[in-house]
Design an enzyme around this catalytic site. Structure first.
Site, PDB file in Angstrom:
ATOM      1  N   GLU A 176      93.701 -29.415 -32.013  1.00 24.27           N
ATOM      2  CA  GLU A 176      93.238 -27.790 -31.879  1.00 24.27           C
ATOM      3  C   GLU A 176      91.923 -27.714 -30.902  1.00 24.27           C
ATOM      4  O   GLU A 176      91.001 -28.321 -31.028  1.00 24.27           O
ATOM      5  CB  GLU A 176      92.784 -27.371 -33.414  1.00 24.27           C
ATOM      6  CG  GLU A 176      93.465 -26.106 -33.878  1.00 24.27           C
ATOM      7  CD  GLU A 176      94.767 -26.163 -33.762  1.00 24.27           C
ATOM      8  OE1 GLU A 176      95.592 -25.603 -33.012  1.00 24.27           O
ATOM      9  OE2 GLU A 176      95.472 -26.493 -34.957  1.00 24.27           O
ATOM     10  N   HIS A 177      92.321 -26.836 -30.059  1.00 23.19           N
ATOM     11  CA  HIS A 177      91.504 -26.396 -28.847  1.00 23.19           C
ATOM     12  C   HIS A 177      91.132 -27.668 -27.816  1.00 23.19           C
ATOM     13  O   HIS A 177      90.236 -27.544 -27.265  1.00 23.19           O
ATOM     14  CB  HIS A 177      90.081 -26.105 -29.320  1.00 23.19           C
ATOM     15  CG  HIS A 177      90.000 -24.675 -30.285  1.00 23.19           C
ATOM     16  ND1 HIS A 177      89.638 -23.596 -29.682  1.00 23.19           N
ATOM     17  CD2 HIS A 177      90.206 -24.520 -31.710  1.00 23.19           C
ATOM     18  CE1 HIS A 177      89.725 -22.675 -30.829  1.00 23.19           C
ATOM     19  NE2 HIS A 177      90.017 -23.092 -31.639  1.00 23.19           N
ATOM     20  N   THR A 178      92.102 -28.372 -27.993  1.00 20.75           N
ATOM     21  CA  THR A 178      92.237 -29.443 -26.920  1.00 20.75           C
ATOM     22  C   THR A 178      92.910 -28.885 -25.554  1.00 20.75           C
ATOM     23  O   THR A 178      92.911 -29.558 -24.628  1.00 20.75           O
ATOM     24  CB  THR A 178      92.872 -30.680 -27.339  1.00 20.75           C
ATOM     25  OG1 THR A 178      94.114 -30.525 -28.221  1.00 20.75           O
ATOM     26  CG2 THR A 178      91.926 -31.353 -28.478  1.00 20.75           C
ATOM     27  N   ASP A 179      93.744 -27.740 -25.858  1.00 19.57           N
ATOM     28  CA  ASP A 179      94.958 -27.624 -24.605  1.00 19.57           C
ATOM     29  C   ASP A 179      93.916 -27.205 -23.480  1.00 19.57           C
ATOM     30  O   ASP A 179      94.255 -27.630 -22.498  1.00 19.57           O
ATOM     31  CB  ASP A 179      96.013 -26.643 -25.031  1.00 19.57           C
ATOM     32  CG  ASP A 179      95.495 -25.385 -25.676  1.00 19.57           C
ATOM     33  OD1 ASP A 179      94.121 -25.266 -25.929  1.00 19.57           O
ATOM     34  OD2 ASP A 179      96.346 -24.504 -25.753  1.00 19.57           O
TER      35      ASP A 179
ATOM     36  N   SER B  21     101.033 -17.778 -33.578  1.00 14.61           N
ATOM     37  CA  SER B  21     101.439 -17.251 -32.222  1.00 14.61           C
ATOM     38  C   SER B  21     102.530 -16.276 -31.868  1.00 14.61           C
ATOM     39  O   SER B  21     103.425 -16.404 -30.980  1.00 14.61           O
ATOM     40  CB  SER B  21     101.551 -18.600 -31.370  1.00 14.61           C
ATOM     41  OG  SER B  21     100.692 -19.428 -31.443  1.00 14.61           O
ATOM     42  N   SER B  22     102.328 -15.055 -32.682  1.00 13.18           N
ATOM     43  CA  SER B  22     103.335 -13.970 -32.536  1.00 13.18           C
ATOM     44  C   SER B  22     103.063 -13.554 -31.134  1.00 13.18           C
ATOM     45  O   SER B  22     104.035 -13.111 -30.406  1.00 13.18           O
ATOM     46  CB  SER B  22     102.984 -13.117 -33.605  1.00 13.18           C
ATOM     47  OG  SER B  22     101.495 -12.611 -33.674  1.00 13.18           O
ATOM     48  N   SER B  23     101.761 -13.536 -30.661  1.00  7.92           N
ATOM     49  CA  SER B  23     101.668 -13.105 -29.127  1.00  7.92           C
ATOM     50  C   SER B  23     102.207 -13.722 -28.073  1.00  7.92           C
ATOM     51  O   SER B  23     103.112 -13.422 -27.236  1.00  7.92           O
ATOM     52  CB  SER B  23     100.416 -12.621 -29.036  1.00  7.92           C
ATOM     53  OG  SER B  23      99.564 -13.837 -28.879  1.00  7.92           O
TER      54      SER B  23
ATOM     55  N   ASP C 272     100.597 -22.450 -26.995  1.00  7.54           N
ATOM     56  CA  ASP C 272     101.529 -21.805 -27.829  1.00  7.54           C
ATOM     57  C   ASP C 272     102.745 -21.241 -27.075  1.00  7.54           C
ATOM     58  O   ASP C 272     103.670 -21.533 -27.466  1.00  7.54           O
ATOM     59  CB  ASP C 272     100.571 -20.333 -28.309  1.00  7.54           C
ATOM     60  CG  ASP C 272      99.235 -20.865 -28.833  1.00  7.54           C
ATOM     61  OD1 ASP C 272      99.202 -22.068 -29.121  1.00  7.54           O
ATOM     62  OD2 ASP C 272      98.580 -20.014 -28.939  1.00  7.54           O
TER      63      ASP C 272
ATOM     64  N   TYR D 114      86.708 -17.083 -29.095  1.00  6.56           N
ATOM     65  CA  TYR D 114      87.472 -18.039 -28.460  1.00  6.56           C
ATOM     66  C   TYR D 114      86.961 -18.447 -27.054  1.00  6.56           C
ATOM     67  O   TYR D 114      86.818 -19.441 -26.394  1.00  6.56           O
ATOM     68  CB  TYR D 114      88.868 -17.669 -28.365  1.00  6.56           C
ATOM     69  CG  TYR D 114      89.947 -18.523 -27.912  1.00  6.56           C
ATOM     70  CD1 TYR D 114      90.449 -19.394 -28.757  1.00  6.56           C
ATOM     71  CD2 TYR D 114      90.245 -18.823 -26.345  1.00  6.56           C
ATOM     72  CE1 TYR D 114      91.525 -20.513 -28.195  1.00  6.56           C
ATOM     73  CE2 TYR D 114      91.183 -19.634 -25.847  1.00  6.56           C
ATOM     74  CZ  TYR D 114      91.729 -20.248 -26.737  1.00  6.56           C
ATOM     75  OH  TYR D 114      92.676 -21.359 -26.302  1.00  6.56           O
TER      76      TYR D 114
HETATM   77  C1  GLA Z   1      95.026 -20.406 -29.667  1.00  8.60           C
HETATM   78  C2  GLA Z   1      95.465 -20.536 -28.357  1.00  8.60           C
HETATM   79  C3  GLA Z   1      96.016 -22.101 -27.845  1.00  8.60           C
HETATM   80  C4  GLA Z   1      95.094 -23.059 -28.255  1.00  8.60           C
HETATM   81  C5  GLA Z   1      94.853 -22.736 -29.966  1.00  8.60           C
HETATM   82  C6  GLA Z   1      93.758 -23.768 -30.552  1.00  8.60           C
HETATM   83  O1  GLA Z   1      96.265 -20.398 -30.450  1.00  8.60           O
HETATM   84  O2  GLA Z   1      96.342 -19.624 -27.853  1.00  8.60           O
HETATM   85  O3  GLA Z   1      95.860 -21.946 -26.617  1.00  8.60           O
HETATM   86  O4  GLA Z   1      93.789 -23.104 -27.862  1.00  8.60           O
HETATM   87  O5  GLA Z   1      94.326 -21.445 -30.071  1.00  8.60           O
HETATM   88  O6  GLA Z   1      94.426 -25.093 -30.656  1.00  8.60           O
END
Ligand code: GLA
Length: 385
Positions: free
Chosen positions: A31-34, A122-124, A168, A218
């Site tokens: 999570e938050h690694t992308d 991730s609906s968006s 996402d 974020y």
């Molecule tokens: C959201 C962002 C993703 C990712 C996650 C955390 O979903 O859209 O790109 O950074 O948060 O892992």
């Protein structure tokens, strides 16, 4: 659902549309690694946003958000950010195709689905990815999936104001039933990982707290990570993102770091390692080891990265006490949304019972619980008469 969307299109626009879909996603770990060029392990789910579309040759885009019962129109040549928040996800994608030199004439679109909003599924991204897929197919533009994924991500940056990573949109576009996607966010190389869920289940519990990623936290996390990279770059020419940083490099320069920035970076470096370890555990069929890594991820997200909230922490604490639960953690951007829990198949009912008896959403209701079914990425739907 698909039929309702198609019927609505016919009622509103008097024509037979083409139908497309894009799914929401879960993320097992990473999570938050992308946006730190690291690894993630998402999968597309069986909850989708469905689109009915058709070119209209009227010089105006006409959109209808089925779930909200709202319409939006704009001139063919007037693609700019709108005050109608949901329309921005569609407009942002049209804008990206055009930026890339593609011709996208006006069309009609009805969309809606069952990806819960603001739940960290991730609906968006599903809206952006589905729109990209539909435009590309409807006009035969020949853009590949990876490029469309990037269009969808840039739509989120430029029209929704969230500097999200690529996870996402990537999962929604590239998902495969029965598989998780191990994505290297630096090279964008990916691998489908079969997930043998014979004895286990993944269950989401929705806190009922709607996250608002755009609410700047974020983007602030991203900036903290960049500050950490900038500091280390003074010493290491090999560092271009936190992906290139080891725990040793961090601790060697600890005193020079702002305390908050240090904690953020420390979490990212550890989380990246957890994804690598997690993949090894899954490949070896060692689900208990994977579960422990999920708890570790939550701990880091809550204490070091500080993107959890009391409701998410509470759900993880409840899960921890239920026999048969292997691991549990918050999922997605944070500040609300869902937890994801790995559990023995035979204990799912006990788990749901435990959650329902000990947790109520902030508005006093029983939380929504979803068993994860891993589905395919975006595609065209067959229209049956
Ligand atoms: C959201 C962002 C993703 C990712 C996650 C955390 O979903 O859209 O790109 O950074 O948060 O892992």
């Amino acid at each position: 659902m698909n039929q309702q969307i198609r019927d609505k299109f016919k009622t509103l626009f008097g024509a037979e549309p083409a139908m497309y879909f894009a799914p929401g996603r879960v993320n097992l770990i990473g999570e938050h690694t992308d946006y730190n060029c690291g690894f993630v392990l998402p999968a597309a789910v069986d909850k989708q946003i469905v689109f009915a579309v058709k070119p209209n040759r009227m010089g105006r885009f006409r959109f209808f958000a089925f779930d909200l019962g709202e319409s939006f129109e704009t001139e063919e040549d007037n693609i700019t950010k709108s005050d109608t928040a949901w329309a921005n996800y569609l407009l942002g994608v049209v804008a990206q195709f055009r930026k890339a030199g593609q011709t996208v004439p006006a069309f009609d679109c009805v969309f809606g689905g069952n990806v819960p909003l603001g739940a960290g599924m991730s609906s968006s991204a599903a809206i952006e990815v589905g729109m990209a897929f539909a435009i590309n197919d409807m006009y035969g533009l020949g853009v590949n999936r990876l490029t469309m994924t990037k269009f969808a991500q840039m739509a989120e940056h430029e029209y929704a104001g969230v500097n999200c990573g690529i996870m996402d949109q990537f999962a929604s576009m590239h998902g495969k039933a029965g598989h998780v996607v191990r994505l290297d966010c630096r090279s964008l190389d990916f691998e489908y990982f079969p997930l043998d869920m014979t004895n286990y289940r993944l269950v989401l519990v929705n806190t009922g707290v709607k996250h608002s990623l755009a609410s700047s936290e974020y983007n602030r996390r991203r900036a903290d990570c960049e500050a950490g990279v900038a500091l280390l770059q003074k010493y290491y020419s090999t560092v271009s993102s936190l992906r290139d940083v080891t725990a040793e490099m961090l601790s060697a320069h600890r005193t020079e770091f702002d305390e908050v920035v240090y904690r953020r970076c420390d979490y990212i470096v550890a989380e990246n390692n957890r994804v690598v370890e997690g993949c090894k555990a899954l490949a070896a069929g060692d689900f208990p080891a994977f579960g422990r890594l999920m708890y570790g991820s939550h701990e880091g997200l809550s204490r070091q990265y500080e993107v959890s909230c009391k409701e998410l922490d509470q759900l993880v604490d409840i899960a921890r006490k239920v026999p048969g639960v292997l691991g549990s953690r918050m999922m997605g951007g944070g500040f609300g949304g869902c937890t994801i829990t790995l559990i023995e198949k035979s204990k799912v009912a006990d788990f749901e019972q435990a959650i329902k008896s000990s947790y109520k959403t902030p508005d006093g209701r029983e939380p929504e619980i979803y068993e994860v079914v891993i589905g395919d990425g975006a595609g065209k739907l067959k229209v049956e008469n």
